[in-house]
Design a protein around this motif. Structure first.
Motif, PDB file in Angstrom:
ATOM      1  N   GLY A 124     -59.640  22.899  30.333  1.00  0.00           N
ATOM      2  CA  GLY A 124     -59.529  23.076  28.891  1.00  0.00           C
ATOM      3  C   GLY A 124     -58.252  23.757  28.468  1.00  0.00           C
ATOM      4  O   GLY A 124     -57.917  23.745  27.273  1.00  0.00           O
ATOM      5  N   THR A 125     -57.527  24.353  29.424  1.00  0.00           N
ATOM      6  CA  THR A 125     -56.266  25.001  29.090  1.00  0.00           C
ATOM      7  C   THR A 125     -55.271  23.978  28.571  1.00  0.00           C
ATOM      8  O   THR A 125     -55.078  22.919  29.171  1.00  0.00           O
ATOM      9  CB  THR A 125     -55.667  25.704  30.328  1.00  0.00           C
ATOM     10  OG1 THR A 125     -56.568  26.719  30.766  1.00  0.00           O
ATOM     11  CG2 THR A 125     -54.323  26.321  30.010  1.00  0.00           C
ATOM     12  N   ARG A 126     -54.632  24.306  27.446  1.00  0.00           N
ATOM     13  CA  ARG A 126     -53.593  23.440  26.890  1.00  0.00           C
ATOM     14  C   ARG A 126     -52.236  24.119  27.053  1.00  0.00           C
ATOM     15  O   ARG A 126     -52.050  25.250  26.596  1.00  0.00           O
ATOM     16  CB  ARG A 126     -53.852  23.127  25.419  1.00  0.00           C
ATOM     17  CG  ARG A 126     -54.967  22.107  25.206  1.00  0.00           C
ATOM     18  CD  ARG A 126     -54.976  21.602  23.768  1.00  0.00           C
ATOM     19  NE  ARG A 126     -55.952  20.541  23.593  1.00  0.00           N
ATOM     20  CZ  ARG A 126     -56.097  19.818  22.479  1.00  0.00           C
ATOM     21  NH1 ARG A 126     -55.299  20.064  21.431  1.00  0.00           N
ATOM     22  NH2 ARG A 126     -56.998  18.873  22.396  1.00  0.00           N
ATOM     23  N   THR A 127     -51.329  23.419  27.695  1.00  0.00           N
ATOM     24  CA  THR A 127     -49.991  23.931  27.952  1.00  0.00           C
ATOM     25  C   THR A 127     -48.993  23.129  27.133  1.00  0.00           C
ATOM     26  O   THR A 127     -48.960  21.898  27.235  1.00  0.00           O
ATOM     27  CB  THR A 127     -49.644  23.809  29.448  1.00  0.00           C
ATOM     28  OG1 THR A 127     -50.618  24.527  30.214  1.00  0.00           O
ATOM     29  CG2 THR A 127     -48.258  24.363  29.730  1.00  0.00           C
ATOM     30  N   PRO A 128     -48.160  23.768  26.303  1.00  0.00           N
ATOM     31  CA  PRO A 128     -47.141  23.015  25.552  1.00  0.00           C
ATOM     32  C   PRO A 128     -46.180  22.313  26.511  1.00  0.00           C
ATOM     33  O   PRO A 128     -45.835  22.842  27.577  1.00  0.00           O
ATOM     34  CB  PRO A 128     -46.420  24.096  24.742  1.00  0.00           C
ATOM     35  CG  PRO A 128     -47.345  25.264  24.722  1.00  0.00           C
ATOM     36  CD  PRO A 128     -48.099  25.219  26.005  1.00  0.00           C
ATOM     37  N   VAL A 129     -45.742  21.110  26.128  1.00  0.00           N
ATOM     38  CA  VAL A 129     -44.789  20.356  26.942  1.00  0.00           C
ATOM     39  C   VAL A 129     -43.706  19.755  26.053  1.00  0.00           C
ATOM     40  O   VAL A 129     -43.894  19.581  24.848  1.00  0.00           O
ATOM     41  CB  VAL A 129     -45.474  19.217  27.746  1.00  0.00           C
ATOM     42  CG1 VAL A 129     -46.530  19.760  28.684  1.00  0.00           C
ATOM     43  CG2 VAL A 129     -46.064  18.158  26.811  1.00  0.00           C
ATOM     44  N   PHE A 130     -42.587  19.466  26.669  1.00  0.00           N
ATOM     45  CA  PHE A 130     -41.534  18.658  26.044  1.00  0.00           C
ATOM     46  C   PHE A 130     -41.154  17.595  27.066  1.00  0.00           C
ATOM     47  O   PHE A 130     -40.788  17.920  28.202  1.00  0.00           O
ATOM     48  CB  PHE A 130     -40.320  19.507  25.675  1.00  0.00           C
ATOM     49  CG  PHE A 130     -39.283  18.766  24.862  1.00  0.00           C
ATOM     50  CD1 PHE A 130     -39.538  18.427  23.553  1.00  0.00           C
ATOM     51  CD2 PHE A 130     -38.060  18.413  25.417  1.00  0.00           C
ATOM     52  CE1 PHE A 130     -38.594  17.749  22.780  1.00  0.00           C
ATOM     53  CE2 PHE A 130     -37.108  17.741  24.663  1.00  0.00           C
ATOM     54  CZ  PHE A 130     -37.373  17.404  23.335  1.00  0.00           C
ATOM     55  N   THR A 131     -41.267  16.332  26.681  1.00  0.00           N
ATOM     56  CA  THR A 131     -41.103  15.217  27.617  1.00  0.00           C
ATOM     57  C   THR A 131     -39.950  14.333  27.184  1.00  0.00           C
ATOM     58  O   THR A 131     -39.870  13.934  26.016  1.00  0.00           O
ATOM     59  CB  THR A 131     -42.398  14.389  27.699  1.00  0.00           C
ATOM     60  OG1 THR A 131     -43.461  15.235  28.145  1.00  0.00           O
ATOM     61  CG2 THR A 131     -42.246  13.230  28.664  1.00  0.00           C
ATOM     62  N   VAL A 154     -40.888  16.131  32.416  1.00  0.00           N
ATOM     63  CA  VAL A 154     -41.817  16.924  31.609  1.00  0.00           C
ATOM     64  C   VAL A 154     -41.556  18.406  31.857  1.00  0.00           C
ATOM     65  O   VAL A 154     -41.561  18.862  33.006  1.00  0.00           O
ATOM     66  CB  VAL A 154     -43.283  16.591  31.945  1.00  0.00           C
ATOM     67  CG1 VAL A 154     -44.226  17.404  31.054  1.00  0.00           C
ATOM     68  CG2 VAL A 154     -43.554  15.100  31.802  1.00  0.00           C
ATOM     69  N   LYS A 155     -41.332  19.145  30.773  1.00  0.00           N
ATOM     70  CA  LYS A 155     -41.193  20.602  30.852  1.00  0.00           C
ATOM     71  C   LYS A 155     -42.495  21.229  30.366  1.00  0.00           C
ATOM     72  O   LYS A 155     -42.867  21.098  29.197  1.00  0.00           O
ATOM     73  CB  LYS A 155     -40.010  21.072  30.004  1.00  0.00           C
ATOM     74  CG  LYS A 155     -39.726  22.583  30.119  1.00  0.00           C
ATOM     75  CD  LYS A 155     -38.541  23.006  29.269  1.00  0.00           C
ATOM     76  CE  LYS A 155     -37.229  22.480  29.816  1.00  0.00           C
ATOM     77  NZ  LYS A 155     -36.836  23.108  31.101  1.00  0.00           N
ATOM     78  N   PHE A 156     -43.204  21.911  31.273  1.00  0.00           N
ATOM     79  CA  PHE A 156     -44.428  22.633  30.936  1.00  0.00           C
ATOM     80  C   PHE A 156     -44.050  24.082  30.603  1.00  0.00           C
ATOM     81  O   PHE A 156     -43.476  24.788  31.443  1.00  0.00           O
ATOM     82  CB  PHE A 156     -45.394  22.652  32.119  1.00  0.00           C
ATOM     83  CG  PHE A 156     -45.903  21.313  32.574  1.00  0.00           C
ATOM     84  CD1 PHE A 156     -47.164  20.871  32.206  1.00  0.00           C
ATOM     85  CD2 PHE A 156     -45.144  20.512  33.421  1.00  0.00           C
ATOM     86  CE1 PHE A 156     -47.657  19.657  32.657  1.00  0.00           C
ATOM     87  CE2 PHE A 156     -45.625  19.296  33.873  1.00  0.00           C
ATOM     88  CZ  PHE A 156     -46.887  18.856  33.490  1.00  0.00           C
ATOM     89  N   TYR A 157     -44.396  24.540  29.404  1.00  0.00           N
ATOM     90  CA  TYR A 157     -44.138  25.925  29.023  1.00  0.00           C
ATOM     91  C   TYR A 157     -45.380  26.750  29.382  1.00  0.00           C
ATOM     92  O   TYR A 157     -46.216  27.051  28.533  1.00  0.00           O
ATOM     93  CB  TYR A 157     -43.839  26.019  27.531  1.00  0.00           C
ATOM     94  CG  TYR A 157     -42.625  25.236  27.076  1.00  0.00           C
ATOM     95  CD1 TYR A 157     -41.342  25.774  27.166  1.00  0.00           C
ATOM     96  CD2 TYR A 157     -42.748  23.950  26.549  1.00  0.00           C
ATOM     97  CE1 TYR A 157     -40.221  25.066  26.735  1.00  0.00           C
ATOM     98  CE2 TYR A 157     -41.648  23.226  26.119  1.00  0.00           C
ATOM     99  CZ  TYR A 157     -40.391  23.793  26.219  1.00  0.00           C
ATOM    100  OH  TYR A 157     -39.288  23.069  25.789  1.00  0.00           O
TER     101      TYR A 157
END
Length: 707
Positions: A124-131, A154-157
């Protein structure tokens, strides 16, 4: 499948004769017998560093042991890649043409058994990304749709720092060792004496390099497949390529490979369609991604992993540390652990899409590297490139690159420093500042890998010697249609190569993959006889076919995420247009109305219907299927209009479903189109939607000659 075996030993030193007039592929000092290792002789000068130091091996990086990590002391590798990384400013040397979006990754299955990485622990954890998606060979101003590999980064913050999963839409790579990367890119880029071709691999220098680098043949099979001409960035897979390690709380290691699977399924174009898309819309993929996000049809991928132990890896009939190899899904099944949704377009293209900096070295506690020699070189290269491209060592402070969790260290000053560190302590250890940053037991730790007793050297493990078995497996796993596309792609590319011995050498490599394929390509090139097979350093295995490697066999029968164009004109039946729109949109596709004039047309209900595009500027290549809703008068008029004839002719030639009213038959006749299963009555919206869910593959052999 091969029985379990112990890792082999590296091959003994091999002798190589000096090259003659044409460079010959010799043998490495240690490694694969058929590998390129050219020695000075005759007119060829000695290869040296920029300091004049003679180089003994320009093909293999210096490694601690045959399967060990690359050594920082390898000044030949560092100089070669450093110079390469700084060749162009400020554009990326590769992956310059890119499109990107923000979103999130949501974990749906915990990997807490294998890793302490927070983003993979709590469901359920949501991690912001920039792809960011990209082509490889072309510059920033090139087009979206050439035959090329697509970058998938993909960059996972995460709350433990930024994790960059930097990969491609193809699971393997051209080369095994980062030492060769500058040569690969130099070969595929524009030829230096003429500045063309741009964004294409169909030229002499690329295929000359490939002909002398047999390890590339597996990747070549993928690059010549339909994977390299995708319909949409929303319909490509992504792969981390390398094996990584997951580490649990006790430091125990499990190998992992990462896979992205698109929710919309795979779909590609056909070659003629890809070529015409370049003329119709240079930004086709970028626009498609933008419009999907703006419409709320957010692109989505599943993240799946292949998990395996060292013992399992030792039993593979290939070396998983070899980036030119994949692990078939039938051997190690995929486990879906989460999903990525892209739901926001960048606010500023330059500030985000252009300035984002991905680096494979950006990993978080619980993840570690393997000894893949290509990965080891990438760990250095990406950071080195970004120091030049983004102005200095503080590029991590650019908002798109900055972590979204707290970060602190003793690194100070430098070009483009935007922060203002306070206090007198800028070192560690210290006792003067009670709030200065300190290390933590839960921080990043490397896997304590046992070292063997072999000596360091420029070596390549003998398990890297098989260059053809997986290339054969990939080709033989394809449907007959896809095999024909691959053969035709090879013929097209090699037909652009002016040098005969290069064309012959490639066909010689193809003989080790599939003799029928080699013969088809030889026939397509008009070779007088089939060249002999290239020498192979290892036995070529007949691995079992893997249906998971197909595209056509795995395509989803769906219109979701696709686009349908409806051609209208004055007098078009409003009821038919409305019924088609309702059925198409109900199936998840978008509808665009095309008319001879952008102002639209007056339909049968006497209402003016605005158009989404003008006929001459909105060709059928932009759609997945088309419908022609025309009155008798409009059909007769447009039968003499080249844009209308091309609209339907191209749709037919690109194997798309076509719906047509009785009045539109005049346009079909003018295009020389005979009715088949893919041409339906526009009044039967249900039948049209069903036909539009797939290409009309049975039509292709009647339209064009394939190799």
């Amino acid at each position: 499948m091969a029985a379990s075996r112990k890792p082999g030993k590296s091959l003994p030193p091999a002798k190589a004769a000096a090259t003659t007039a044409r460079p010959q592929a010799g043998r490495e000092s240690r490694g694969n017998a058929d590998e390129l290792h050219q020695l000075a002789g005759g007119a060829h000068p000695v290869l040296t560093t920029n300091q004049g130091i003679p180089v003994s091996d320009n093909q293999n990086s210096l490694r601690a042991t045959p399967r060990g990590p690359t050594l920082l002391e390898d000044f030949v590798l560092r100089e070669k890649i450093t110079h390469f990384d700084h060749e162009r400013i400020p554009e990326r040397i590769v992956h310059a043409r890119g499109s990107a979006a923000h979103g999130y990754f949501e974990l749906t299955r915990s990997l807490s058994k294998y890793t302490t990485a927070n983003l993979f622990n709590e469901v359920g954890t949501r991690t912001p990304v920039f792809t960011r998606f990209s082509t490889v060979a072309g510059g920033a101003g090139s087009v979206d749709t050439p035959r090329d590999v697509r970058g998938f980064a993909v960059k996972f913050y995460t709350q433990q720092g930024n994790f960059d999963l930097v990969g491609n839409n193809i699971p393997v790579f051209f080369i095994q060792d980062a030492m060769k990367f500058p040569d690969l890119v130099h070969a595929v880029k524009m030829e230096p004496d003429r500045g063309f071709p741009q964004a294409g691999s169909a030229h002499d220098t690329f295929w000359d390099f490939i002909s002398l680098t047999p390890e590339s043949m597996h990747m070549i099979m993928w690059a010549m497949s339909d994977r390299a001409i995708p319909r949409s960035l929303r319909m490509i897979e992504g792969f981390g390529i390398h094996s990584f390690r997951l580490l649990d709380a006790k430091g125990r290691s499990t190998f992992v490979k990462f896979h992205w699977r698109p929710k919309l399924g795979l779909q590609s174009t056909v070659w003629d369609e890809a070529l015409k898309l370049q003329a119709a819309d240079n930004d086709f993929h970028r626009r498609d991604l933008f419009e999907a996000i703006q419409a709320g049809a957010f692109p989505e991928w599943d993240l799946a992993v292949q998990l395996f132990t060292q013992e399992q890896a030792d039993a593979f009939p290939f070396d998983h540390l070899d980036a030119t190899k994949l692990i078939p899904e039938e051997l190690v099944p995929l486990t879906v652990i989460g999903r990525m949704v892209l739901d926001r377009w960048p606010d500023n293209f330059f500030a985000e899409t252009e300035q984002v900096a991905f680096c494979p070295a950006n990993i978080v506690p619980g993840i570690d590297f393997s000894n893949d020699p290509l990965l080891q070189g990438r760990l250095f290269s990406y950071l080195d490139t970004q120091l030049s491209r983004l102005g200095g060592p503080n590029f991590h402070q650019i908002p798109i690159n900055a972590p979204k969790c707290p970060f602190a260290n003793q690194q100070r000053d430098g070009h483009m420093q935007m922060q203002q560190p306070k206090g007198r302590v800028n070192y560690e250890p210290s006792s003067l500042d009670p709030d200065s940053a300190r290390g933590t037991p839960s921080g990043f730790r490397s896997f304590a890998e046992p070292a063997d007793d072999e000596s360091k050297g420029r070596i390549r493990y003998d398990t890297f010697a098989d260059h053809y078995s997986q290339a054969r497996q990939f080709f033989r796993s394809q449907t007959a249609i896809e095999q024909s596309h691959m053969a035709s792609a090879l013929v097209f590319e090699l037909s652009k190569v002016e040098t005969l011995h290069v064309r012959e050498a490639i066909v010689g490599h193809l003989r080790n993959i599939d003799d029928d394929l080699a013969q088809r390509v030889a026939n397509g090139l008009g070779l007088a006889k089939l060249p002999p097979a290239q020498k192979s350093a290892a036995a070529v295995l007949d691995l079992p076919p893997s249906p998971a490697l197909q595209i056509i066999g795995r395509m989803k029968p769906t219109l979701e995420g696709r686009a349908v164009g409806i051609l209208i004109d004055d007098g078009s039946d409003a009821t038919v247009v409305a019924a088609l729109r309702k059925a198409i949109e109900g199936a998840g596709a978008t509808v665009k109305l095309i008319a001879p004039k952008v102002g639209g047309a007056t339909l049968s209900d006497r209402r003016k219907q605005p158009a989404d595009g003008q006929l001459a500027g909105t060709p059928s290549v932009l759609f997945d299927a088309v419908a022609l809703v025309l009155s008798d008068a409009a059909g007769k008029r447009l039968a003499g209009e080249a844009a209308a004839v091309d609209f339907v002719r191209d749709a037919f030639g690109h194997l798309k479903a076509i719906a047509a009213t009785a009045g539109a038959q005049a346009v079909l006749s003018a295009a020389g189109i005979a009715k088949d299963a893919g041409i339906v009555d526009a009044g039967d919206a249900k039948a049209f939607v069903k036909a539009a869910m797939t290409r009309q593959w049975a039509r292709e052999p009647k339209l064009r000659t394939l190799a």
